[in-house]
Design a protein around this motif. Structure first.
Motif, mmCIF file in Angstrom:
data_model
loop_
_atom_site.group_PDB
_atom_site.id
_atom_site.type_symbol
_atom_site.label_atom_id
_atom_site.label_comp_id
_atom_site.label_asym_id
_atom_site.label_seq_id
_atom_site.Cartn_x
_atom_site.Cartn_y
_atom_site.Cartn_z
ATOM 1 N N GLU A 77 26.165 55.319 -31.224
ATOM 2 C CA GLU A 77 25.817 56.720 -31.474
ATOM 3 C C GLU A 77 24.884 57.204 -30.372
ATOM 4 N N LYS A 84 28.439 66.217 -25.661
ATOM 5 C CA LYS A 84 28.810 64.823 -25.915
ATOM 6 C C LYS A 84 30.210 64.458 -25.435
ATOM 7 N N TYR A 88 31.238 60.672 -24.570
ATOM 8 C CA TYR A 88 32.217 59.936 -25.371
ATOM 9 C C TYR A 88 33.399 59.486 -24.496
ATOM 10 N N THR A 124 32.507 56.371 -22.728
ATOM 11 C CA THR A 124 32.551 55.234 -23.650
ATOM 12 C C THR A 124 33.987 54.785 -23.883
ATOM 13 N N ASP A 125 34.860 55.740 -24.101
ATOM 14 C CA ASP A 125 36.270 55.444 -24.366
ATOM 15 C C ASP A 125 36.892 54.649 -23.228
ATOM 16 N N VAL A 173 32.511 55.799 -32.720
ATOM 17 C CA VAL A 173 31.358 56.606 -32.354
ATOM 18 C C VAL A 173 30.838 57.325 -33.600
ATOM 19 N N ILE A 200 33.453 67.770 -32.399
ATOM 20 C CA ILE A 200 33.579 66.314 -32.283
ATOM 21 C C ILE A 200 34.701 65.807 -33.182
ATOM 22 N N LEU A 215 39.340 56.823 -29.425
ATOM 23 C CA LEU A 215 38.127 56.419 -30.123
ATOM 24 C C LEU A 215 38.302 56.656 -31.614
ATOM 25 N N TYR A 241 35.920 57.593 -35.148
ATOM 26 C CA TYR A 241 34.712 58.381 -35.379
ATOM 27 C C TYR A 241 34.162 58.125 -36.774
#
Length: 731
Positions: free
Chosen positions: A242, A262, A266, A269-270, A287, A299, A316, A318
């Protein structure tokens, strides 16, 4: 029909029907009609085929019967095939070789690590003689071959018994603990995760299952988190992450520039977690994002198919993080307020730990003070999230209020892991030095090592205690032996020693004891009693190990026990006061994971879930693994599609009462039960409220009935988007 056979050396010979018949007779010693098996195999094959194709065709014929007897016939064929492959690679006949011969050959070939495996003893030989004669179900053999047994040039060179002994010896040395563990694995009393089952004896101790990471509101902190996500994926961990940072358009550097939000974070991260393959699975991340984030609506959409592909981040998963104040606002149709982290830092701290009244007072004061905010309807927001969950199946939920009250931890829990069963404290790193130098900072990455017990294969309470002790000691050894990425990780991992030991094969255990998922009080109490016993014996095991080693977990309230904050009405059966306040090695011990893969190796149904079908065909790299749910009686027992989600939530709640962490709590959706295959939003809301009012900490997958009659398009369109009467969400 077959006429000629291509042998392993490439030569071609005339097909010999007698050989096929001998194999059919050998395999059918456990039952079935050998002549029928031989004839069906013969007619199935082309005129010219490889010898290995004949063997596989016999197995396929067995699978086509969808019958437990023929499944066991297939098991004998698969085991024989496995032994033949080992003979070709090692030059050893497994049935006739000693364990010493096999062990030495594996070490000489570099398959087993010579520095990990202890010296040979006669006790190892006796153990091998016992375990090599145990017949596993066909799906167990297939799963071991596909995911866990070690290979040379892609050819398997272990049997499950050999591997289990190697795992035990690699972790415990030549000790009784090693023998107990090997037996528990092969007799399916203990369930271990994939990184453990395909590691250890080869010197690979990267078996820590779960990694949970928090980022702060700075470039340095975000980059440390991204770095951690990539590095820990490479170490086989599933990632939960997070970012407590500013939202899109927020001021940066006094307003000279605006924050990009974000989405790019994100996206980074992906791509990072997808860089590596974790032996038998790809890297993944969930996430977490909060219900007070101004970007919350967007999001959620990034997971869906509704937006432009350039904005989509649907690889991703969530997790929608909320608290009891939000749950209260949904039920009572209240306003809800979104605040940027940059404008309301203290609210973000209060979000995780405040009771409903205190949290609402904090929000009211911020509004009165003129702090920038966005007002929405809590009910509208949860509708938005639930619709996307139903469309994708992969929008999860995590209640931080319950996570921070039903726990021994003194520090704050902010999010969960990849599969939503882990509830551990995290603290962001300010910079890379904090991570690598461990210079007195309080920053922390959370780690949890998993395992499970299989109650249906444990004969009595005495054995349950012993198996629990062996498993706790095993996972603790793994935590100590696993390579630590940094000094900070080493310190916090050894201080916490966080375990997540779950229950798997609950369905078969219920059937065996005459119960089902029917929602009856007797059935629910039976599950509660099992979960209580499970928790009690694990705590006792950890306390016993603390007495033996002098090691004591830090950062927990030893006076707290699950009995103190459970919500269920069933009377406790164990003597909890006898263990209150005693030191233990592990901070937490119980989490109930999906066991999607490893349950097959243990020969039982997944985790706490009812079975989706009596005969389940699971995909694997070697083809299809057919699993048959033992103990299920058609017309008597319930499949997952027969159990409404509120009833299922009551079973989760009975287990959550006795779990210091959480549950990967799935829900189920059968389009056949609803007009046009669409589930009313009012029912989704009722299920969601009920689940969390019952004290559950998290909600994981939506499993959608996937019979051939239901198309992928139907599944995507399976949520009712029209307004619905939401009174039913009030309990």
């Amino acid at each position: 029909m077959i006429k000629e056979v291509i042998k392993a050396d490439g030569s071609i010979e005339k097909f010999d029907l007698d050989k096929l018949s001998k194999w059919a007779k050998y395999a059918s010693k456990v039952g079935g009609d050998w002549s029928e098996l031989a004839i069906e195999t013969f007619t199935k094959l082309p005129e010219l085929c490889h010898s290995k194709d004949i063997h596989q065709a016999m197995i396929d014929v067995c699978y086509s019967k969808q019958d437990l007897v023929y499944s066991r016939v297939a098991s004998r064929l698969e085991t024989a095939q496995l032994r033949k492959n080992i003979e070709r690679q090692l030059g050893i006949k497994v049935n006739k070789a000693s364990f010493k011969e096999i062990r030495d050959a594996l070490i000489n070939k570099g398959v087993w690590c010579k520095d990990t495996i202890p010296a040979y003893s006669l006790q190892q030989e006796e153990l091998f003689e016992e375990l090599k004669h145990i017949h596993l179900e066909s799906w167990q053999v297939s799963q071991w071959v596909d995911k866990y047994l070690l290979k040379i040039n892609g050819v398997t060179v272990e049997t499950p018994a050999i591997a289990a002994i190697g795992i035990g010896l690699g972790l415990h040395g030549d000790t009784q603990d090693a023998y107990d563990l090997a037996r528990d694995i092969i007799y399916s009393r203990t369930n271990l995760p994939t990184p453990v089952l395909n590691g250890i004896r080869n010197g690979d101790f990267n078996g820590v299952s779960c990694c949970v990471i928090s980022a702060g509101d700075s470039v340095e902190s975000i980059e440390v988190t991204q770095h951690l996500a990539v590095r820990m994926t490479a170490k086989k961990a599933g990632i939960g992450v997070e970012f407590t940072t500013r939202s899109k358009g927020s001021d940066v550097k006094g307003g000279r520039i605006k924050h990009l939000g974000k989405h790019p974070i994100y996206k980074h991260t992906d791509s990072g977690v997808k860089e590596f393959l974790q032996e038998t699975r790809g890297g993944s991340a969930t996430v977490g994002f909060t219900c007070i984030d101004p970007e919350v609506y967007n999001i959620a959409l990034w997971k869906s198919q509704r937006i432009d592909i350039e904005q989509r981040l649907d690889r991703l998963d969530y997790s929608f993080i909320f608290n009891d104040a939000f749950l209260d606002a949904v039920v009572n149709r209240k306003d809800w307020y979104l605040f940027d982290y940059n404008d309301a830092k203290h609210l973000y701290k209060a979000f995780y730990v405040s009771d409903v009244e205190t949290y609402n007072k904090t929000v009211s004061q911020l509004v009165a003070d003129g702090v920038k905010h966005t007002k929405v309807q809590a009910l509208d927001l949860i509708k938005h999230i639930l619709m996307i969950r139903q469309e994708t199946g992969r929008m999860y939920f995590f209640n931080v209020s319950r996570a921070n009250t039903h726990t021994p931890f003194l520090d704050v829990i902010k999010l969960s892991n990849l599969c939503q069963e882990i509830c551990l404290p995290t603290k962001p790193y300010e910079n890379m030095e904090d991570l690598y130098l461990d210079n007195g900072c309080e920053s922390e990455t959370a780690f949890c090592s998993l395992g499970a017990l299989v109650p249906v294969n444990i004969k009595d309470d005495m054995e349950y205690q012993r198996v629990a002790y062996t498993l706790v000691k095993t996972i603790n050894k793994l935590i100590v032996k696993c390579p630590k990425m940094t000094k900070n990780h080493e310190r916090t991992m050894l201080e916490r020693m966080s375990l997540g030991v779950g229950i798997t094969g609950l369905a078969e255990y219920l059937y065996k004891q005459g119960y089902d998922y029917d929602g009856s009080e007797s059935s629910l109490e039976f599950v509660s009693d099992l979960a209580e016993k499970h928790c009690f014996y694990l705590y006792k095991a950890s306390q016993k190990l603390s007495e033996e080693t002098g090691v004591e977990a830090k950062g927990v309230d030893l006076k707290w026990l699950p009995v103190d904050t459970k919500l269920g009405k069933f009377t406790p059966k164990m003597d909890w006061e006898s263990i209150r306040g005693k030191p233990r090695v592990n901070s937490v011990l119980i989490a109930h994971m999906p066991t999607e893969s490893s349950a097959v190796a243990s020969g039982v149904t997944n985790g706490l879930y009812p079975p989706r079908k009596v005969v389940i065909n699971k995909k694997s790299r070697k083809g299809v693994v057919q699993f048959i749910c033992k103990g299920f009686e058609k017309g008597k027992n319930l499949l997952a599609w027969d159990v409404d989600n509120v009833t299922l939530s009551r079973y989760y709640s009975a287990v959550q009462d006795w779990s210091d962490q959480g549950i990967s709590a799935d829900t189920y959706f059968d389009p056949r039960k609803f007009e046009n295959g669409k589930k009313p939003l009012s029912l989704l809301l009722k299920e969601w409220v009920a689940h969390f009012k019952l004290g559950n900490k998290s909600m994981y997958y939506v499993n959608t009935y996937d019979d051939d009659e239901v198309s992928i398009f139907d599944l995507i369109q399976s949520v009712e988007v029209q307004e619905a009467d939401c009174e039913s969400c009030k309990l």
